[in-house]
Design an enzyme around this catalytic site. Sequence first.
Site, PDB file in Angstrom:
ATOM      1  N   GLY A   1      -2.298 -25.384 -12.004  1.00  0.00           N
ATOM      2  CA  GLY A   1      -0.958 -25.755 -11.545  1.00  0.00           C
ATOM      3  C   GLY A   1      -0.971 -26.338 -10.144  1.00  0.00           C
ATOM      4  O   GLY A   1      -0.360 -27.385  -9.884  1.00  0.00           O
TER       5      GLY A   1
ATOM      6  N   ALA B   1     -12.471 -32.108 -10.594  1.00  0.00           N
ATOM      7  CA  ALA B   1     -13.361 -31.298 -11.441  1.00  0.00           C
ATOM      8  C   ALA B   1     -12.642 -30.042 -11.873  1.00  0.00           C
ATOM      9  O   ALA B   1     -11.927 -29.407 -11.088  1.00  0.00           O
ATOM     10  CB  ALA B   1     -14.623 -30.925 -10.676  1.00  0.00           C
TER      11      ALA B   1
ATOM     12  N   THR C   1      -9.484 -23.435  -6.858  1.00  0.00           N
ATOM     13  CA  THR C   1      -9.832 -22.417  -7.851  1.00  0.00           C
ATOM     14  C   THR C   1      -9.681 -21.042  -7.201  1.00  0.00           C
ATOM     15  O   THR C   1      -9.327 -20.936  -6.027  1.00  0.00           O
ATOM     16  CB  THR C   1     -11.307 -22.552  -8.274  1.00  0.00           C
ATOM     17  OG1 THR C   1     -12.129 -22.152  -7.178  1.00  0.00           O
ATOM     18  CG2 THR C   1     -11.650 -23.971  -8.647  1.00  0.00           C
TER      19      THR C   1
ATOM     20  N   ASP D   1      -5.055  -8.355  -4.099  1.00  0.00           N
ATOM     21  CA  ASP D   1      -4.762  -9.685  -3.585  1.00  0.00           C
ATOM     22  C   ASP D   1      -4.108  -9.601  -2.195  1.00  0.00           C
ATOM     23  O   ASP D   1      -4.436 -10.338  -1.281  1.00  0.00           O
ATOM     24  CB  ASP D   1      -3.835 -10.388  -4.588  1.00  0.00           C
ATOM     25  CG  ASP D   1      -3.602 -11.828  -4.211  1.00  0.00           C
ATOM     26  OD1 ASP D   1      -4.601 -12.549  -4.047  1.00  0.00           O
ATOM     27  OD2 ASP D   1      -2.426 -12.221  -4.041  1.00  0.00           O
TER      28      ASP D   1
ATOM     29  N   LYS E   1      -5.493 -10.921   1.636  1.00  0.00           N
ATOM     30  CA  LYS E   1      -4.729 -11.682   2.628  1.00  0.00           C
ATOM     31  C   LYS E   1      -4.710 -10.941   3.966  1.00  0.00           C
ATOM     32  O   LYS E   1      -4.841 -11.538   5.038  1.00  0.00           O
ATOM     33  CB  LYS E   1      -3.298 -11.910   2.137  1.00  0.00           C
ATOM     34  CG  LYS E   1      -3.248 -12.851   0.943  1.00  0.00           C
ATOM     35  CD  LYS E   1      -1.849 -12.965   0.397  1.00  0.00           C
ATOM     36  CE  LYS E   1      -1.833 -13.838  -0.842  1.00  0.00           C
ATOM     37  NZ  LYS E   1      -0.591 -13.727  -1.590  1.00  0.00           N
TER      38      LYS E   1
END
Length: 823
Positions: A475, A504, A555, A678, A682
């Site tokens: 996205g 890619a 990615t 996650d 951060k």
Amino acid sequence: MRVLKFGGTSVADAKHFLYVADIIEQKKRQEQVAVVLSAPAKITNHLVNMVEYTLNGINIESNINDAERIFIELLNGIAHVQPGFNDVALRNIVQKEFFKLKQLLYGIALLQYCPDRVHATIICLGEKLAIAFMEELLIARGCNVTVVNPVDKLLAQGGYLESTVNIPESTWRIRRSSIPNDHIILMAGFTAGNEKSELVVLGRNGSDYSAAVLAACLRANYCEIWTDVDGVYTCDPRKVPEAQLLKSISYQEAMELSYFGAKVLHPRTISPIAQFKIPCLIKNTNNPNGPGTLISHIEVDEANPVKGITHLNNMAMINVSGPGMQGMLGMAARIFASISRAGISVVLITQSSSEYSISFCISQSDVLNACKVLEEEFHLELKNGLLEPIDVIKDLAIISVIGDGMRTQRGLSAKLFSALASAKINIIAIAQGSSERSISVVVEDHMTTMGIRVAHNMLFNINQIIEVFIIGIGGVGQALIDQIHRQQKWLKNQNIEICICGLANSRVSLTNANGINLDNWRTELIQGKEKFHLESLVNLVQKNHLLNPVIVDCTNSLSIAKQYADFLANGFHIVTSNKKANTASMTYYQKIRMIAKKSRKKFLYDTNVGAGLPVIENLQNLLNAGDELIQFSGILSGSLSFIFGKLDEGMSLSEATIAARIHGYTEPDPRDDLSGKDVARKLLILAREVGYELELQDIHIESILPEDLNVTEKKVEDFLLKQLPTIDHIFDTKIRNAHKEGKVLRYIGEIRNNGCCKVTIKSLDKTHPLFSVKDGENALAFYTRYYQPIPLVLRGYGAGHNVTAAGIFADILRTVTWKTRDY
Ligand code: ADP
Ligand code: ASP
Ligand code: MG
């Protein structure tokens, strides 16, 4: 009188030959013209090779056949369209000349030796035949023609292969032949005669010089050099497509440009025309209406101090050094006298200030000869150890920056050096011409094209170039491609040329050094065959001499993150939204930064925290300005901001999570969000940014999923529908308790002033800056030395494809620094 010279490509085939005749006829309507022709393209090379190969016992049949075919095809082509063209007579001439040529070559083969005199006769055959053809063609068109034989009329001095014309004597000889005013004068280029009336040549590419000499002898009003480019460019247009056409240059600039390698003019062309102040126009035979470049006597152009960048390949540097050189009188004179006696031309000289060594550049083909004469000259000094053995560095090139206005401009060499440094080009030696009209650097030969491209970009191109390679076409990647596509035109107006040269995904990659067609990238990518490979990317960049390649990682792949050090070391900037590299071990974290610094490449990751919010940049600015972080607390996850907001509104945890997933806020598996990992990543990135040397395991995480919850369901749907509802009641209770106190629950990342980092569920009251943050918004509150007691708060959507892509785009644009032509 106007002298017109047409180069090899202008007479390469019948089509061009006929164009040339048109130009001559058109020009002669205005004034008398004298025409100098080169040999048709490739002919002189064939002739030179025939001699060399014969001496080395190599078969030359194909060279002879190729050369003969070029002439015969030329005749056929002209005869086909030009009525009255006597091709039969010319065919006989070609046959006779080739018969003579074969006999000469046979003699050379027998003797195993080619006297220079014979060599000269052989290699100018192309010019001789070109003139014979043009004479016949112009006669067929009804023109009056006088052919001037350069062997009789141009008196030259020097060797058979590199002679110089005596202009006063040649002027007198030409004048004496009193050519009628209405005649077109034709003369073969490259050729002249010596005092014994033997044929000599003027050096390779010498037809330009022939034209200049003829213009001087005839005191022409104009000399025009017709070639295969529109004029003199700021750089060789074949090597640097962005090169710009120069409208006008001075005689001195032209001399310097050609001396240092601008092949468009032979270096000796300028002196005869400058002597008689004859303006010289460079024109393109394929584009006769183009303005061309005017070479004349002009004042220094202060606004454009640099006119061009040139290069000379196949150079070698000879270094004469030793303790005996210090203070020894006449060393330089002896070195250069012996080199000059051997007929070797020295292109560039540098001397170390200690006088301990003298280095100079010559053509690589002269190295053996040069070493021999130096060893003879300094036989005694070498024997007594006063000199070190002669040192030779081969495979070099000279890159020069040239312009009349350079002497009054500061900082130009600095620009050149920093451009070369940015492309990792090592400068072996530097020399500035005594006229201060040129600065030259010696570099390795294989770096030439890259060197002139970066130097040209720095000195001439106010457009900044960015070549983007995107890895990961999910996205965010797709949104980024769309944004770049949309902005390309607007950015071009801001002097930024951005193109996507590579795409890619995990299966295939697609590359195009000139930029992928963004109208059609999806179809092209599907058809891609190769997988992404750093090696092939490096090859592509090197082969095409890309100036500012940027790898963009969209990615969340660890294996790509592990390659960052290699990307940087290979000359790529990195822009990434992938958090894996910045949360890998502290050693790798530091290694990336060290390599980025060393290779002068940027590593940008502003979207690692808060997606499009300018978090990292602001934080770095504060720290650079001397601020210090005291404490931080923030809502760092868009999905959890949404989920906790929904809990306020009465939804259960499982319902809120499902809703977040439907809105596209969560990771593909929402357990990745609920685990708190996650957010921890951060937080770690922020903590490291402010200087704490922590590892991921040092961050305390209070997972949203209770520790004793054994996640048994493999499928995401089963987990969401069957298992997650079993803990809804825990959150219901927590929420109810918080509400009773007028508080809300928020999932907060915190950095304490002792460096302790925690990710926890906290209940906050109304006064807390994060109280009202929900609906997928992120908010980051920095309590710093400058910002307290009210913190600096950055707030906004911290997730979503478009905002993340926009953040990445901003980072990509940060790889260039704004630049003007301010020298
Ligand atoms: P001709 O056969 O007409 O004499 P040349 O091949 O000798 O032509 O010279 C023209 C070529 O010079 C061009 O095709 C171009 O590649 C090369 N060249 C090198 N430097 C420059 C420059 N600065 N400007 C224009 N052309 C250049
Ligand atoms: N034909 C000669 C050469 O190729 C001279 C010239 O074209 O200028 O060197
Ligand atoms: Mg030429």
